[in-house]
Scaffold this active site. Structure first.
Site, short mmCIF file in Angstrom:
data_model
loop_
_atom_site.label_atom_id
_atom_site.label_comp_id
_atom_site.label_asym_id
_atom_site.label_seq_id
_atom_site.Cartn_x
_atom_site.Cartn_y
_atom_site.Cartn_z
CB SER A 217 -11.00 83.11 -33.48
OG SER A 217 -12.38 83.17 -33.79
CE LYS B 97 -13.96 86.45 -34.73
NZ LYS B 97 -14.40 85.06 -34.43
CB SER C 183 -14.43 81.52 -32.03
OG SER C 183 -13.24 80.95 -32.46
N1 GLN Z 1 -10.48 77.32 -31.68
C1 GLN Z 1 -11.25 76.66 -32.70
C2 GLN Z 1 -10.46 76.58 -33.97
O1 GLN Z 1 -9.35 76.94 -33.96
C3 GLN Z 1 -12.55 77.35 -32.91
C4 GLN Z 1 -12.44 78.55 -33.74
C5 GLN Z 1 -13.75 79.20 -33.96
O2 GLN Z 1 -14.74 78.87 -33.31
N2 GLN Z 1 -13.77 80.09 -34.93
O3 GLN Z 1 -10.93 76.15 -34.97
#
Ligand code: GLN
Length: 494
Positions: free
Chosen positions: A157, A77, A181
């Site tokens: 994400s 990532k 995410s």
């Molecule tokens: N979808 C969540 C957010 O937008 C989690 C993102 C994440 O875990 N980095 O914050």
């Protein structure tokens, strides 16, 4: 096909000399080349370095005693700093950043012999649930609805990592999970995603979103592979004061462990209103499978679940506003041209460099931390977070593991993206509570919905008891027999 193998199978094949690390890596760099133009799973592709590393891996393998991941090609990532390889967090503001150091997690993977195919796409600074906010364009989910060509989001994400693994453009990938995410994109792409206990993997060298929540973990096509990767990624790091000193077990040994007598909790509050019948049915199937495997099913209550999202969307933006203050155009990243004063430089740089969602979160975070609102929002949210944590502590007095759905829906189409950002935040409803409490949690693909899209179930464990979720996850995986594959993947023309 070499791209069809799991990490465990490939590691065995390499040792039996059925193929070389160069051949295995080449099969994956070819897959990346063939598919990335469409899937956009990678922001930066490092095929030449990967092949060079594969040649070294072949010598290590020939010498014997090679570590578990020797010669295994992975996606990373693009929030893990990689020495000499551009690391962008999918943001324009650090779009040309080339770190002069290696994050602890990626350094551990390299020490374990892994090969990096490139840096995978994500929502900008890991903020999002659909991979729709990357400055490098969206990621296409390799799955499609039956008889429907609409492009679906891979979740977020860590959507680039999930899509790369699902499309067989990597054998596994790293993700980070702040509020879901790793787990939500794993569910959307039909793969396994494991968020370890907060503090299990070092955060050092990982671009920060919300430091009290961020945690790295593996994304793979089997539970066993997630266990293998986690054993390599986890462990104490003096450079991260929140990183645990607990010894790292051999997680793989937990696969296939008997579940007899294990108590599985089913939290009542995860039956969210308006949830699809299909998700409820899959959840019920998971419950039945575990009962048949010898588990005792116990109803539990996590009464503060309903405050999870609201408190997360105070705490995460608060921490992000503080973490992202460093991108000021002075020391890091892009600097705006033509500023007339220092304030003007900050304003222009940050306005041009950050996308809309990141700016929204910085604004929210700055607001809840400001004098007069700190007590009303931030402090209150911290207190509620303690109550959420207490819910889990109390539940784990009665049960060993919890079973819930991972996400309230299957992957949605790019053009179905809700206009209201709050609607988007609802995606995280089932993943956020475990993040707030620091529990380890994993999404396992178990079934397809009636449109042919994967659905995942989530296992949440006690602190530092990744082994139980791996044991239960591998049983669930075996019984569910999820063998469906997306229509867009290496070796398949779609
Ligand atoms: N979808 C969540 C957010 O937008 C989690 C993102 C994440 O875990 N980095 O914050």
């Amino acid at each position: 096909m070499l791209t069809d193998l799991t990490i465990a199978q490939a590691a065995e094949g390499l040792r039996k000399k059925e193929f070389s690390a160069v051949e295995l890596t080449k099969a994956h760099t070819d897959a990346v080349e063939a598919l990335n133009g469409r899937v956009n799973a990678y922001i930066t592709v490092t095929s030449d370095q990967a092949l060079e590393a594969a040649r070294k891996a072949d010598s290590t393998l020939a010498a014997g005693g090679a570590p578990a991941l020797t010669g295994i090609p992975l996606g990373i990532k693009d929030v893990f700093c990689t020495n000499g390889v551009r690391t962008t967090a999918a943001s324009k503001i650090i779009g040309n950043f080339v770190p002069p150091y290696e994050s602890t997690v990626t350094a551990k993977l390299l020490e374990n012999g892994a090969i990096f195919l490139g840096k995978t796409n994500l929502d900008e600074f890991a903020m999002g649930s659909g991979n729709l906010t990357s400055a490098f364009g969206g990621v296409e989910n390799p799955w499609h609805r039956k008889d429907d060509a609409s492009v679906l989001v891979p979740g977020g994400s860590s959507g680039g990592s999930a899509a790369a693994v699902a499309a067989h453009m990597a054998m596994g990938a790293t993700g980070t999970d702040t509020g879901g995410s790793i787990r939500q994109p794993a569910a959307y792409c039909g793969i396994v995603g494991l968020k370890p206990t907060y503090g299990r993997c070092s955060r050092w060298g990982t671009i920060a979103f919300a430091s009290s929540l961020d945690q790295a973990g593996p994304m793979t096509r089997s539970v066993e592979d997630a266990a293998i990767m986690l054993s390599a990624m986890a462990g104490h790091d003096p450079k991260d004061s929140t990183c645990s000193t607990e010894a790292v077990p051999d997680y793989r040994a937990a696969c296939g462990r008997s579940l007899k007598g294990l108590r599985v909790g089913i939290p009542a509050e995860y039956r969210a209103p308006g949830m699809s019948e299909e998700i409820l049915a899959v959840w019920q199937r998971g419950i039945d499978m575990l009962r048949e495997a010898g588990c005792e099913i116990v109803d539990v209550s996590l009464p503060h679940t309903k405050y999870g999202l609201a408190t997360y969307y105070i705490i995460a933006p608060a921490e992000c506003s503080s973490n992202l203050a460093r991108y000021d155009g002075v020391r890091f990243g892009e600097r705006a041209e033509g500023a007339t004063s220092l304030d003007d430089l900050y304003e222009k740089t940050r306005h041009n460099g950050f996308g809309e969602e990141v700016r929204r979160r910085i604004l929210m975070g700055t607001y809840v931390l400001s004098a007069g609102y700190y007590d009303a929002y931030y402090l209150k949210a911290q207190k509620v977070r303690t109550l959420i944590q207490r819910d889990f502590t109390q539940a784990f007095e009665k049960v060993d593991v919890l079973l819930t759905p991972t996400a309230p829906t299957a992957a949605f189409a790019r053009d179905e993206k809700p206009e209201d950002p709050v609607q988007m935040y609802l995606n995280d409803i089932f993943t956020v509570p475990a993040s707030m409490a620091g529990q380890p949690a994993m999404s396992v693909p178990v079934a397809l919905d009636n449109k042919g899209l994967p659905l995942g179930l989530q296992l949440i464990g006690k602190h530092f008891d990744e082994e139980t979720i791996i044991a239960v996850g591998s049983a669930l995986e075996k019984t569910a027999g999820f063998t469906a594959r997306p229509d867009l993947r290496a070796g398949v023309s779609a």
